[in-house]
Each structure stands twice: as C-alpha cells, then as structure tokens.
Write an enzyme that holds these catalytic residues in place. Structure first.
Site, mmCIF file in Angstrom:
data_model
loop_
_atom_site.group_PDB
_atom_site.id
_atom_site.type_symbol
_atom_site.label_atom_id
_atom_site.label_comp_id
_atom_site.label_asym_id
_atom_site.label_seq_id
_atom_site.Cartn_x
_atom_site.Cartn_y
_atom_site.Cartn_z
ATOM 1 N N ALA A 137 1.433 -28.627 37.040
ATOM 2 C CA ALA A 137 0.972 -29.980 37.039
ATOM 3 C C ALA A 137 1.635 -30.884 37.900
ATOM 4 C CB ALA A 137 1.041 -30.532 35.667
ATOM 5 N N ALA A 191 6.015 -33.158 39.607
ATOM 6 C CA ALA A 191 5.457 -31.822 39.362
ATOM 7 C C ALA A 191 6.087 -31.109 38.529
ATOM 8 C CB ALA A 191 5.337 -31.086 40.692
ATOM 9 N N ASP A 192 5.813 -30.156 37.773
ATOM 10 C CA ASP A 192 6.274 -29.077 36.847
ATOM 11 C C ASP A 192 5.633 -27.874 36.989
ATOM 12 O OD1 ASP A 192 8.673 -28.914 35.025
ATOM 13 O OD2 ASP A 192 7.214 -28.121 33.830
ATOM 14 N N THR A 193 6.284 -26.765 36.718
ATOM 15 C CA THR A 193 5.664 -25.432 36.656
ATOM 16 C C THR A 193 6.228 -24.508 35.540
ATOM 17 O OG1 THR A 193 5.563 -25.341 39.127
ATOM 18 C CG2 THR A 193 5.197 -23.272 37.990
#
Length: 198
Positions: A108, A71-73
């Site tokens: 994501a 995940a990435d923000t």
C-alpha cells in the site's frame, strides 16, 4: 511544487523514489505495526501506509505545504501475514512454507497533505521454486532476510528463488512505482524532476 517527505526508513523505497527523479526528504514515522483482530491483509497494509504518512505529517504540522508519502508491504500466504522474521527459526519456517508455492505480496502507498489523503493497494503474485533447508540456512546466514517481510528480498540474493512474478516488481520491492507516480501527479508533484535533458 509542494515539498515531498518519505515516511519510511526503507533504503529500497528511497532508491525507487530517486530512480523516478522525485526529490524528497526522509522523515521518521514510528507506528505500531501489530495487525488488528480479524483484519484483512489489504486493510492492514493500507492502514499502516496511511498511519505512517499521518505520523510523518503530524511531525510537520507547521508546514502546511508538505506532502507525506507512507508505504507498507506484507507477504501473505494462505491468508496469513508473514512479517519480518523474529529469529532464524522463524525465517526458516517462512521460507519452507513459501518453498515451491505462489503467495501474495500486498503493498500500500498513501499520500497526504493538509487537506487530502489518498491510498492505493497493489497486489502481486510471486512464485518461489522449491528451496532446500540448507539453502534457507545459507540465505539466513547472509543477513539479508532479517528485516524483510516474508523473510526474503526479491531484489537481493533471494532473486534465485523467484520462479515467477505476476504483478508489480517495484511493489514487491516495497514501492509500486506506477501507482506512486499517479498519486504524486494528483498532488501536483511530477516525476523526472532531476533528470537532465539531452
């Protein structure tokens, strides 16, 4: 059920997965997080989420049953990605830019096993109230914003700055729980595994 690995060092993501009753093992997945030239923010977060999952999966090459979640923000203001602050000046500049305005938070999440790879990007809008420079300095002194995208944590001390949210709270924290649960279900991993029946 296939074993799940979380390719993230984020304690917030660990807490959110634990909250929905999904057992997992944390695995390292260091990748270059530099945005590409002219890369759109949504493409950026999806590329990083997929990259983290792929890096974690590569480390588990001998386990054909392993599923890896990445995940990435990113905090996005006027089309510009605001990463983690480099120093106090950078953090204060970010907070002053976000002060009294609405911005995007894109998160994501990607899941892959040996055969399949799926990803989702979740967009939320966050509006911060006006923040004084003194408040921004006190917030920096707390230590909380040092490793946070955009220089603030909605689930922490910066909650007092948040005037509104349109979208997914958990995605702003770092893992969109609804979309993550849907992805896990597609891969045969159910939620609420360790929730006792009453």
């Amino acid at each position: 059920m296939n074993p799940l690995y979380l390719a993230s060092g984020s304690p917030r993501r660990r807490e959110l997965l634990t909250q929905i009753g999904v057992p997992f093992t944390v695995i390292g997945a260091d990748i270059d997080e530099t945005p590409l030239a002219a890369e759109a923010p949504a493409a950026y977060v999806e590329r990083l989420a997929r990259g983290k999952a792929a890096a974690g999966r590569a480390a588990l090459a001998s386990d054909s049953t392993a599923c890896v979640l990445g995940a990435d923000t990113a905090v996005v203001l006027d089309g510009r990605i605001l990463g983690k602050p480099r120093d106090q000046a950078d953090a204060l500049e970010m907070l002053m830019a976000l002060s009294g305005r609405e911005h995007e938070v894109l998160t994501a999440v990607a899941l892959l096993d040996g055969q399949r790879s799926q990803a989702r990007v979740v967009r939320s809008l966050v509006r911060l109230r006006s923040i004084s420079e003194q408040e921004a300095r006190r917030y920096w002194a707390s230590g909380e914003p040092r490793d946070k995208a955009g220089g603030y944590a909605i689930q922490g001390l910066a909650a007092v700055f948040v005037a509104g949210l349109n979208g997914s709270y958990s995605a702003v924290v770092g893992l969109p729980v609804c979309e993550t649960a849907e992805l896990l279900g597609d891969f045969g991993i159910s939620c609420w595994q360790d929730v006792p029946a009453h």
